[in-house]
Design a protein around this motif. Structure first.
Motif, mmCIF file in Angstrom:
data_model
loop_
_atom_site.group_PDB
_atom_site.id
_atom_site.type_symbol
_atom_site.label_atom_id
_atom_site.label_comp_id
_atom_site.label_asym_id
_atom_site.label_seq_id
_atom_site.Cartn_x
_atom_site.Cartn_y
_atom_site.Cartn_z
ATOM 1 N N GLY A 176 -57.951 19.253 10.362
ATOM 2 C CA GLY A 176 -56.820 18.770 10.001
ATOM 3 C C GLY A 176 -55.384 18.451 10.788
ATOM 4 N N ILE A 177 -54.418 18.322 10.292
ATOM 5 C CA ILE A 177 -53.241 18.256 10.667
ATOM 6 C C ILE A 177 -52.010 19.541 10.359
ATOM 7 N N THR A 189 -43.694 20.211 23.665
ATOM 8 C CA THR A 189 -44.678 19.802 22.792
ATOM 9 C C THR A 189 -44.780 18.431 21.648
ATOM 10 N N THR A 190 -45.412 17.403 21.060
ATOM 11 C CA THR A 190 -45.013 16.923 20.380
ATOM 12 C C THR A 190 -44.653 16.514 19.149
ATOM 13 N N GLY A 191 -45.768 18.141 18.709
ATOM 14 C CA GLY A 191 -45.129 18.836 17.269
ATOM 15 C C GLY A 191 -46.534 18.793 16.738
ATOM 16 N N GLY A 192 -46.168 19.981 15.489
ATOM 17 C CA GLY A 192 -47.843 19.730 14.503
ATOM 18 C C GLY A 192 -48.701 20.208 15.749
ATOM 19 N N ALA A 193 -49.736 20.411 15.236
ATOM 20 C CA ALA A 193 -50.652 20.571 16.369
ATOM 21 C C ALA A 193 -52.330 20.193 15.424
ATOM 22 N N ARG A 194 -53.440 19.838 15.599
ATOM 23 C CA ARG A 194 -54.955 20.083 14.977
ATOM 24 C C ARG A 194 -55.333 20.707 14.501
#
Lengths: 269, 901
Positions: free
Chosen positions: A120-121, A27-32
């Motif tokens: 959001g994220i 993953t690129t990190g985070g999530a929407r």
């Protein structure tokens, strides 16, 4: 590059290639995320009149307390005491937004959902913003009522039945005192309650809850300074202009207070 | 030496032990070998046979010379086509007029049985001596060519090592190029054409013939070095020169601009943006634009007419000392040429108002490197705001004398396109906008490129000296809006304003001039050819850049964000060895050192005023000149600094043994810093990459087909990467990154087909967090295939002439790409098709791109924008996309006049 890493590259490449045919789930990190957004009065409210003692010594009974919220945002920006606010849109990364407008009954403890879901994220939010406007945040000529409150304040045997219907438009425009800084006070800064301390991470499927405590709107209000507009029955009405101390107290120290009246919390997953 | 080379080939064939082959093949399979583009260096030497004359035509003794009663000798150099016809003649040894004309006239009427390579007819050149004897009395003619009294001199320069190069004769139109990587002995910078002398005796005459081959690329740097002969795959639909890159593994092209905007290139896990991480060149002339504000190293290849791409060399990593600035992910060099002689006119028309006119001219008798091309293109675009037009002219003359090769190339290109930019996914989902719509119709690009270059190659003994000079002018204007109404901050010193719009108007004007050259020396040591090359690269750039924000309501610029004047210099030196201690072992590499100089004038260095004057406030001015209550300060600031880099590179190549080679390569590359980040005397920070690549390749002719396979594993680490910021509209520095993965390719060429496929996997991560680098695709698969030949059905013949047909297809698959915020994009799977049918001079064609009309997102991005599509600003990161083109059908008619196919 470490020598071992260099010469192990082909082997590592083989391992990666064989092991990741279907993707490694990296993953690129985070999530929407998407979530519900709601606002409510204080949790100890009953839905009816709310009675409290203000720091100014008034016993206040609020019969009506409504706030129009155009949009709310959460930002990663950490509130800094004394920091000069710049434009309407802050630097930093916004991690959540709810752009569906809502009239919030601040006397009801029940959650009142916004018309649209929030998005959001999944990243830590440090500051919240309330945009108290019905339209263009920069529009000066706007008489839309944002705050609608009514009640009675009593102190020393004196009763002050009052009402407040506040708008934010030309009546709140603060002209620049220094011609060198013509852009110091854009109207958007009057409309945005900004940098409300927050500490939460939006998640998919939860609910972002904004609690509004209307009692804190009146923390610094001296009701004796509210103009009396009617004798029988007596009625005091906030002037809805910046030329009255009580009005300024309500607007600047109450409605636009970054701490006290407003708090964000995360509920659910 | 030819014998030696052929003996070597035989030894290779006969002496190859079975076990290493099996092991190697097993390893290939274990690694999931897929491919490579053939470099037939791995192939056995082809068997060459010279052309044989089948029809002699004597020259007529010129009447004008009768009175002088003069004897003379004229040697004519004739080009013999693969069909045996003489297609070009020139005087090699003159006796003056009118003898030359008489000899040329006769030579044109000769016919030959063509030269052959492995039995296959190929083009060749022969020397035909004509002896004119003084007429006796009133003799009408002298029999000529009469038996030659003395053998004519061969056309091969005496200083050219001729024999071993005979092993690499190829027909470019139908075959992959030999793999120089594993050619036992070859010339790195051979002045073309490489030739083999094959003395032969025709009946009643003798002549020297030379079998021409194309210019050889430098020695291969291993499995990451791809030299692609486009060949029959030129029939696969390609809109522009960039798309030829797809013939090598790991390439993904996207474009959120327009056809006047450079394609964004992904290579082996690098988001090379518009060229910042790939050294692009055409015929050795650099394409990367140093100092371009949109991206340092911006490379727009739209000026190249796709039909003129003869070959492409891509090195997927910094493994060759010749690679210079921007060769971080690798390099790509386009080789131009036009194999067909004569005039080709082609007109295409299709949906979306697309029109294309192309005129190609290859002068008969001239070399493949001599051509001229004019292209006009216009389209209304497949959606809102996608119209555009361009015009291109390219011309090149390539000549040769005894020991010199010279080439002059001129090019002009202008283009003007609108672009749709990106759409928010939520706006498309809610039907506020259509898939091919746009937010801002002012987006687009107006670009041009003008260049002139000259090349001279000279051979002195075993020394080959090469020098090239070039000058390039490159105007560019880009207008892009990625964020809508988000970035216009209200400064206290400005008048009150709302969001005025984020449209970027970027102007750049670059003048580039430079030279490069090398001296290449070869010789035999230990019975093997050893080579050394010393070279230089010098380049200067004068670049002006400015970037404004434009008000949406009025179209007027309201803020200057950047205004730079840059004077940039880059001088590099390299030494490269090609050492072969043993027949099957080659060590290639060396070191390159570059010195970069920067002189940057920032004309908008002061953008804020701490204490503005009340009497004279700065208002909305962007580049301010006052501060401290009127204390004057020029808003300009000059910064100069330098940086140097030393980059070792080496490859160890084992083989070829039975067509199989193994290679390990290591190298370092740099990308010079964007002038935007230059500060006075500060140590210039480079983006420095270290790469290692290990792989196997196989190339061999198996019966009627040429088969080549290649598979490689690689790791590359960049200490200071650039990641594009939609908010800034440009690349911003980030932390170190690492890519690891594998790339494989296969190509199969037969008499009527040419098939190629490649597959790449890569994992690209940030070093500090271990998170994936956004936008870089994990998997990329590409297939190109072409079937060609005469239609076999007799009923379809017209006057005995058969129809010729071509069916070509390209297919691209890109796996879901990682996006910011942990998301993945949609996959891309697009098929293109081309079919042509021709007879005599005419060809009818139909090209369908995105054949199945798949609605796909060419680029997808997660970031914040506000295009005013909702009542309140949208400030959180949201999915955006640029629409891929729908099915586009182009019908074409081409006419070939003169020359041969």
């Amino acid at each position: 590059m470490k020598r071992t890493a260099t010469w192990l590259a082909p082997i590592a490449g083989l391992a990666v290639s064989l092991g990741c045919w279907a993707g490694c789930g990296d993953t690129t990190g985070g999530a929407r995320v998407a979530f519900d957004v709601a606002a409510a009065g204080p949790s100890d409210a009953t839905g009816g009149a709310l009675t409290f003692m203000s720091p100014q010594g008034y016993r206040v009974t609020l019969d009506r307390a409504r706030l129009y919220i155009g949009a709310l945002y959460l930002n990663q920006t950490v509130p800094t005491s004394g920091a000069q606010e710049t434009g309407c849109i802050r630097p930093g990364i916004y991690v959540a937004q709810a752009t569906g407008s809502l009239w919030v009954d601040a006397l009801s403890p029940q959650q009142q959902p916004f018309a649209t879901r929030g998005e959001g994220i999944a990243s830590e939010a440090k500051a919240g913003e309330l945009w108290l406007t019905a339209g263009d945040i920069q529009r000066i000529d706007d008489n839309t009522v944002i705050v609608d409150a009514a009640g009675t304040a009593q102190r020393g045997g004196q009763s002050y039945p009052f009402e407040a219907q506040l708008s934010i438009g030309r009546n709140r425009l603060i002209p620049s005192m220094d011609p060198a800084y013509p852009g110091t006070n854009p109207i958007c800064k009057q409309r945005i309650v900004s940098l409300i301390p927050t500490d939460l991470i939006p998640q998919e499927g939860g609910t972002l809850l904004l609690r509004i405590d209307p009692r804190r709107w009146f923390d610094t209000v001296d009701f004796s300074q509210v103009p009396k507009v009617q004798d029988s029955p007596a009625l005091y009405r906030f002037s809805n202009r910046n030329d009255n101390p009580a009005d300024l107290s309500l607007f600047n120290n109450g409605i636009r207070s970054r701490s006290g009246p407003y708090s964000f919390s995360w509920q659910g997953t | 030496m030819l014998l030696h080379a052929m003996q070597t080939s035989c030894i290779t064939k006969q002496g190859a032990a079975a076990w290493p082959i099996r092991w190697t093949l097993a390893l290939l399979l274990a690694l999931g070998v897929h491919s490579t583009v053939a470099r037939a260096a791995d192939k056995p030497a082809p068997v060459l046979s010279p052309p044989q004359p089948v029809e002699h035509v004597p020259a007529t003794y010129p009447a004008a010379a009768r009175e002088a009663r003069k004897s003379a000798r004229v040697i004519v150099l004739a080009t013999v086509a693969a069909n045996g016809e003489v297609t070009a003649v020139e005087v090699s040894e003159s006796a003056g007029e009118p003898f030359d004309s008489a000899a040329l006239s006769a030579a044109r009427r000769w016919r030959f049985s063509p030269a052959r390579s492995d039995g296959k007819p190929i083009e060749s050149q022969v020397q035909i001596p004509f002896l004119f004897h003084a007429p006796v009395e009133l003799a009408e003619t002298a029999p000529s060519p009469s038996p030659v009294l003395a053998p004519p001199p061969p056309v091969v320069p005496a200083n050219e090592a001729p024999v071993e190069r005979a092993t690499v004769t190829e027909d470019r139109a139908t075959r992959a190029r030999p793999d120089a990587a594993s050619t036992p002995s070859r010339d790195n910078a051979s002045a073309e054409p490489t030739r083999a002398v094959a003395e032969t005796a025709a009946s009643k005459t003798s002549f020297a013939s030379t079998i021409t081959s194309k210019r050889l690329p430098p020695a291969s740097r291993g499995a990451a070095d791809f030299h692609v002969e486009i060949g029959a795959l030129s029939a696969v639909p390609r809109k522009n020169a960039s798309e030829a890159l797809k013939l090598v593994p790991g390439i993904l092209l996207t474009n959120d601009g327009s056809e006047a905007h450079a394609d964004q290139v992904f290579l082996r896990g690098f988001d090379a943006r518009e060229g910042q991480d790939i050294e692009f060149s055409v015929g050795g002339v650099p394409i990367n634009e140093s100092g371009n504000l949109h991206g340092n190293g911006y490379s727009d290849t739209h000026f190249i007419v796709p039909e003129l791409i003869a070959a492409l060399r891509v090195i997927e990593g910094p493994f060759d000392p010749r690679q210079g600035n921007y060769a971080v992910a690798g390099s790509a060099d386009y080789e131009l040429g036009l194999s067909q002689r004569g005039i080709l006119g082609k007109f295409s028309a299709g949906n979306f108002g697309t029109l294309r006119a192309l005129l190609l001219w290859g002068p008969k008798g001239a070399r493949e490197g001599t051509f001229a091309a004019v292209e006009l293109y216009e389209t209304a675009g497949f959606g809102q705001n996608r119209d555009g037009r361009r015009a291109t002219v390219m011309a090149q003359y390539e000549g040769r004398s005894a020991a010199h090769l010279y080439r002059i190339t001129a090019q002009a290109y202008i283009a003007s396109f609108h672009s749709a930019g990106v759409l928010r996914e939520d706006d498309y989902r809610s039907a506020r906008l259509g898939f091919f719509d746009t937010y801002d119709t002012r987006q687009g690009a107006d670009t041009g490129r003008y260049s002139l270059s000259g090349l001279l190659e000279s051979r002195v003994g075993s020394l080959l000296v090469r020098n090239q000079a070039y000058a390039i002018a490159r105007p560019m204007r880009l207008r892009e809006n990625f964020t809508g109404f988000l970035l216009d901050t209200q400064e206290p010193t400005q008048s009150l304003h709302g969001q005025r719009g984020d449209l970027i108007d970027l102007q750049s004007m670059a003048g580039t001039f430079g030279a490069r050259g090398s001296a290449h020396l070869s010789g035999d040591i230990f019975h093997q050819t050893q080579e050394i090359e010393v070279g230089y690269f010098a380049r200067g750039d004068l670049v002006t850049n400015s970037q404004h924000r434009v008000e949406a309501a009025t179209g007027n610029p309201y803020a200057v964000e950047t205004d730079l004047e840059s004077r940039l210099g880059d001088i590099g030196l390299y030494v490269d060895f090609n050492l072969r201690p043993y027949r099957y072992i080659a060590l290639r590499g060396g070191v390159r050192a570059d010195l970069f100089t920067y002189d940057v004038l920032d004309k908008c260095a002061v953008q804020s005023v701490a204490h503005p004057s009340r009497e004279n406030p700065p208002g909305d001015a962007s580049c301010l000149s006052q501060q401290d209550f009127g204390k004057y300060r020029e808003p300009i600031q000059r910064s100069t600094t330098t940086g140097s880099a030393v980059m070792p590179r080496a490859s160890l190549i084992l083989g070829p043994l039975w067509g199989i080679s193994a290679a390990v390569s290591y190298g370092q590359g740099v990308r010079s810093i964007d002038p935007y980040y230059i500060t006075q005397d500060a140590k210039t920070p480079f983006a420095s990459a270290q790469s290692i690549d290990a792989g196997l390749s196989f190339a061999r002719r198996l019966g009627p087909i040429d088969l080549s396979l290649r598979s490689a594993f690689f790791q590359t680490r960049v200490d200071r990467d650039l990641i594009f910021s939609q908010t800034a509209g440009r690349n911003l520095l980030s932390n170190g990154t690492t890519r690891i993965g594998s790339a494989s390719a296969v190509r199969v060429i037969g008499g009527f087909f040419d098939l190629a496929a490649n597959l790449t996997y890569v994992r690209a991560t940030f070093d500090d967090t271990g998170l994936l680098i956004p936008y870089v695709p994990d998997w990329v698969f590409r297939f190109d295939g072409s079937l060609f030949g005469e239609l076999p059905w007799d009923k379809l013949r017209i006057r005995g002439k058969a129809f010729r047909g071509t069916l070509a297809a390209g297919f691209t698959y890109v796996s879901p790409r990682p996006l910011p915020q942990g998301e993945r994009s949609n996959p891309i799977a697009v098929t293109d098709l081309n079919a042509t049918l021709g007879i005599w001079l005419f060809d009818l064609g139909i090209v369908a791109t995105n054949l199945f009309d798949v609605q796909y997102r060419l680029g997808e991005y997660n970031y914040a924008s506000d295009f005013g599509s909702q009542p309140f600003p949208t400030l959180v990161p949201m999915r955006h996309f640029s629409a891929g083109a729908p099915r586009q059908v182009l019908f074409s008619l081409s006419v070939q006049i003169g020359g041969g196919r």
